[in-house]
Design a protein around this motif. Structure first.
Motif, short mmCIF file in Angstrom:
data_model
loop_
_atom_site.label_atom_id
_atom_site.label_comp_id
_atom_site.label_asym_id
_atom_site.label_seq_id
_atom_site.Cartn_x
_atom_site.Cartn_y
_atom_site.Cartn_z
N ARG A 107 0.80 -1.12 0.15
CA ARG A 107 0.14 0.11 0.14
C ARG A 107 0.85 1.27 -0.13
N TRP A 108 1.78 1.21 0.84
CA TRP A 108 2.78 2.30 0.98
C TRP A 108 3.63 2.79 -0.31
N THR A 109 3.95 1.54 -1.04
CA THR A 109 4.63 1.63 -2.36
C THR A 109 3.82 2.32 -3.25
N ALA A 110 2.22 1.81 -3.44
CA ALA A 110 1.52 2.40 -4.22
C ALA A 110 1.21 3.91 -4.10
N GLU A 111 1.15 4.22 -2.82
CA GLU A 111 0.68 5.62 -2.69
C GLU A 111 2.15 6.43 -3.10
N GLU A 112 3.33 5.84 -2.64
CA GLU A 112 4.61 6.75 -3.26
C GLU A 112 4.68 6.76 -4.70
N GLY A 113 4.29 5.72 -5.53
CA GLY A 113 4.24 5.77 -6.88
C GLY A 113 3.49 6.74 -7.47
N ARG A 114 2.21 7.02 -6.55
CA ARG A 114 1.54 8.14 -7.15
C ARG A 114 2.11 9.37 -7.05
N HIS A 115 3.02 9.74 -5.92
CA HIS A 115 3.65 11.17 -5.87
C HIS A 115 4.32 11.28 -7.10
N GLY A 116 5.18 10.23 -7.34
CA GLY A 116 6.21 10.53 -8.45
C GLY A 116 5.51 10.68 -9.92
N THR A 117 4.47 9.84 -10.17
CA THR A 117 3.50 10.08 -11.28
C THR A 117 3.09 11.72 -11.39
N ALA A 118 2.57 11.97 -10.19
CA ALA A 118 1.81 13.52 -10.24
C ALA A 118 2.88 14.29 -10.39
N ILE A 119 3.90 14.45 -9.92
CA ILE A 119 4.92 15.47 -9.87
C ILE A 119 5.52 15.54 -11.41
N ARG A 120 5.94 14.32 -11.84
CA ARG A 120 6.35 14.30 -13.21
C ARG A 120 5.49 14.92 -14.20
N ASP A 121 4.30 14.50 -14.12
CA ASP A 121 3.17 14.82 -15.10
C ASP A 121 2.97 16.65 -15.06
N TYR A 122 3.02 17.09 -13.77
CA TYR A 122 2.76 18.46 -13.68
C TYR A 122 4.07 19.22 -14.16
N LEU A 123 5.27 18.71 -13.84
CA LEU A 123 6.46 19.22 -14.39
C LEU A 123 6.61 19.31 -16.03
N THR A 124 6.22 18.19 -16.57
CA THR A 124 6.40 18.06 -17.83
C THR A 124 5.28 18.90 -18.63
N VAL A 125 4.29 18.99 -18.36
CA VAL A 125 3.12 19.66 -19.03
C VAL A 125 3.23 21.32 -18.61
N THR A 126 3.64 21.56 -17.65
CA THR A 126 3.89 23.19 -17.43
C THR A 126 5.25 23.42 -17.89
N ARG A 127 6.01 22.43 -18.20
CA ARG A 127 7.55 22.90 -18.61
C ARG A 127 8.37 23.64 -17.60
N ALA A 128 7.95 23.08 -16.39
CA ALA A 128 8.75 23.74 -15.14
C ALA A 128 10.01 23.54 -15.25
N VAL A 129 10.43 22.37 -15.66
CA VAL A 129 11.95 21.85 -15.60
C VAL A 129 12.36 21.40 -16.91
N ASP A 130 13.59 21.32 -17.04
CA ASP A 130 14.17 20.86 -18.42
C ASP A 130 14.18 19.43 -18.32
N PRO A 131 13.24 18.87 -19.22
CA PRO A 131 12.72 17.12 -19.11
C PRO A 131 13.99 16.38 -19.65
N VAL A 132 14.81 16.84 -20.49
CA VAL A 132 16.14 15.89 -20.74
C VAL A 132 16.82 16.01 -19.39
N ALA A 133 17.35 16.91 -18.96
CA ALA A 133 18.27 16.93 -17.80
C ALA A 133 17.44 15.87 -16.74
N LEU A 134 16.08 16.41 -16.64
CA LEU A 134 15.47 15.47 -15.39
C LEU A 134 15.63 14.04 -15.82
N GLU A 135 15.66 13.51 -16.90
CA GLU A 135 15.37 12.22 -17.31
C GLU A 135 16.79 11.73 -17.21
N ARG A 136 17.85 12.38 -17.39
CA ARG A 136 19.16 11.90 -17.24
C ARG A 136 19.66 11.81 -15.99
#
Ligand SMILES: [Fe+2]
Ligand SMILES: [Fe+2]
Length: 315
Positions: A107-136
Motif C-alpha cells: 500500500r505504501w509503495t502504491a501511494e509513493e508511486g502516485r507522488h512520482g507520477t503526479a509531480i512528473r506529469d505536472y512538471l512536464t506539462v507546465t515545462r517547469a523543468v528541463d525534461p532532458v536533464a530530468l530524465e538523465r
C-alpha cells in the motif's frame, strides 16, 4: 511504572511482536487516507509537444515560471520519489511480504508511486523543468539505487522513516510555497498530506516498540538521529542543491531539528521512558548531545544566512 530491562529481542521477534500494531495502524491508515487522482492536478491544456520524435518545441529556461531554487527542490523531491523501487526492495526485504506488514509495504509503495507520477506529469506539462536533464538525472540516480546504514535493523528503519516521512512532508509543503504557482502548491500540499499519514504510521509503530523494547528503541533513535541523511543524498550535486534549498528556507537544519526530530521525539516521550538498560541510557544521553549539537549548528547556519541576506539587500 518501572519496567525491568530484559534481554534484547531478535529482529524476527520484533516483527512478530509488532504485527498486531501494524494491523491496527493499517486499518487506521486506510480509514484516514483519501483517494485522489494525479491527473486532476495537472493543467493538461497548457501542454505543448516537445522537439525530437514529434518535432515540437524544445524546452528552454524561459518556459518555466518557477524560480530556480524551486526547480532545484522540485527535481530533488521528484528524484527521491523516483527511487521508490529501491526503497520498496529494502522495506519488503526487511518487513516481509506476508500478513499486515506485507499489506502495508504494498500500500505504501502504491501511494509513493502516485507522488512520482503526479509531480512528473505536472512538471512536464507546465515545462517547469528541463525534461532532458530530468530524465538523465533520474537514470543516474536510480542506477545508483539506495541503501541506508541500518537496512537490516527493524527499529532503526522505523525510526528513520518516522523522521524521513515528516521531513518529506515539510520539504514538499515549502517547495510548493516557493514555486509561486498556486496549482503546483496545491499538488504538493496534497502529497504532503500523504507523507504526514505515512509518518504517523511509522511513528506509532516505533511508539509501540518503546513499550516493547525500550532500550533497543532508544538505541535505534539515537543512531538514526546521529547519521540522518535524506534519501536524496545520492543525487548528483546533492550537497550544493541542499545548501540552495536550505538558504531558501525549504529545508534547513533548524527545521530538521525543531520541526522534524523534536515533535516525533516528544510523541515518544523519550526523556521519560523508563526501564532502560545501560545501553539504553547511554543512547538517550547521545541523543541529547546530538540535539544540542544540531541546535548550535542550526544557529550558526541561521547567522550566516541572515548575514548573506543583509549583504544581498545592500547590494
Ligand atoms: Fe512521497
Ligand atoms: Fe511517504
Amino acid at each position: 511504572m518501572t519496567v525491568t530491562p530484559t534481554a534484547p529481542l531478535s529482529q524476527t521477534a520484533l516483527l512478530i511482536e509488532l504485527e498486531p500494531v501494524v494491523a491496527g495502524n493499517l486499518d487506521r491508515h486506510l480509514r484516514a487516507a483519501k483517494e485522489w487522482f494525479p491527473h486532476e492536478y495537472v493543467p493538461w491544456g497548457e501542454g505543448r509537444t516537445f522537439d525530437g520524435i514529434l518535432d515540437g518545441e524544445a524546452w528552454q529556461p524561459e518556459d518555466s515560471i518557477v524560480p530556480e531554487v524551486a526547480r532545484t527542490a522540485l527535481v530533488v523531491n521528484l528524484l527521491t520519489e523516483d527511487n521508490l523501487p529501491s526503497y520498496h526492495h529494502q522495506i519488503a526485504t526487511l518487513f516481509g511480504r506476508d500478513g499486515a506488514w506485507g499489506t502495508w509495504v504494498h500500500r505504501w509503495t502504491a501511494e509513493e508511486g502516485r507522488h512520482g507520477t503526479a509531480i512528473r506529469d505536472y512538471l512536464t506539462v507546465t515545462r517547469a523543468v528541463d525534461p532532458v536533464a530530468l530524465e538523465r538525472a533520474r537514470m543516474t540516480h536510480m542506477s545508483a539505487g539506495y541503501d541506508n546504514p541500518h537496512d537490516d535493523e527493524v527499529l532503526h528503519s522505523l525510526a528513520y522513516v518516522s523522521f524521513q516521512e515528516l521531513a518529506t512532508r515539510i520539504s514538499h509543503r515549502n517547495t510548493g510555497r516557493v514555486t509561486g504557482d498556486p496549482r503546483c502548491e496545491q499538488l504538493l500540499a496534497r502529497i504532503a498530506a500523504d507523507e504526514n499519514l505515512h509518518m504517523v504510521f511509522y511513528r506509532n509503530l516505533l511508539g509501540a516498540a518503546f513499550e516493547l523494547a525500550p532500550s533497543q528503541a532508544m538505541r535505534a533513535v539515537a543512531d538514526v538521529v546521529a547519521d540522518f541523511q535524506m534519501p536524496g543524498n545520492g543525487i548528483e550535486g546533492f550537497a550544493r542543491k541542499s545548501v540552495a534549498i536550505a538558504l531558501a528556507g525549504i529545508y534547513d537544519l533548524r527545521q530538521h531539528r525543531d520541526d522534524v526530530l523534536m515533535p516525533v521525539l516528544r510523541q515518544w516521550d523519550v526523556w521519560n521512558v523508563t526501564g532502560l538498560d545501560a545501553d539504553g541510557e547511554a543512547a538517550r544521553e547521545e541523543l541529547a548531545a546530538q540535539l544540542d549539537g544540531l541546535d548550535r549548528a542550526a544557529a550558526r547556519f541561521e547567522e550566516k544566512r541572515d548575514a548573506r541576506l543583509a549583504r544581498l539587500a545592500r547590494a
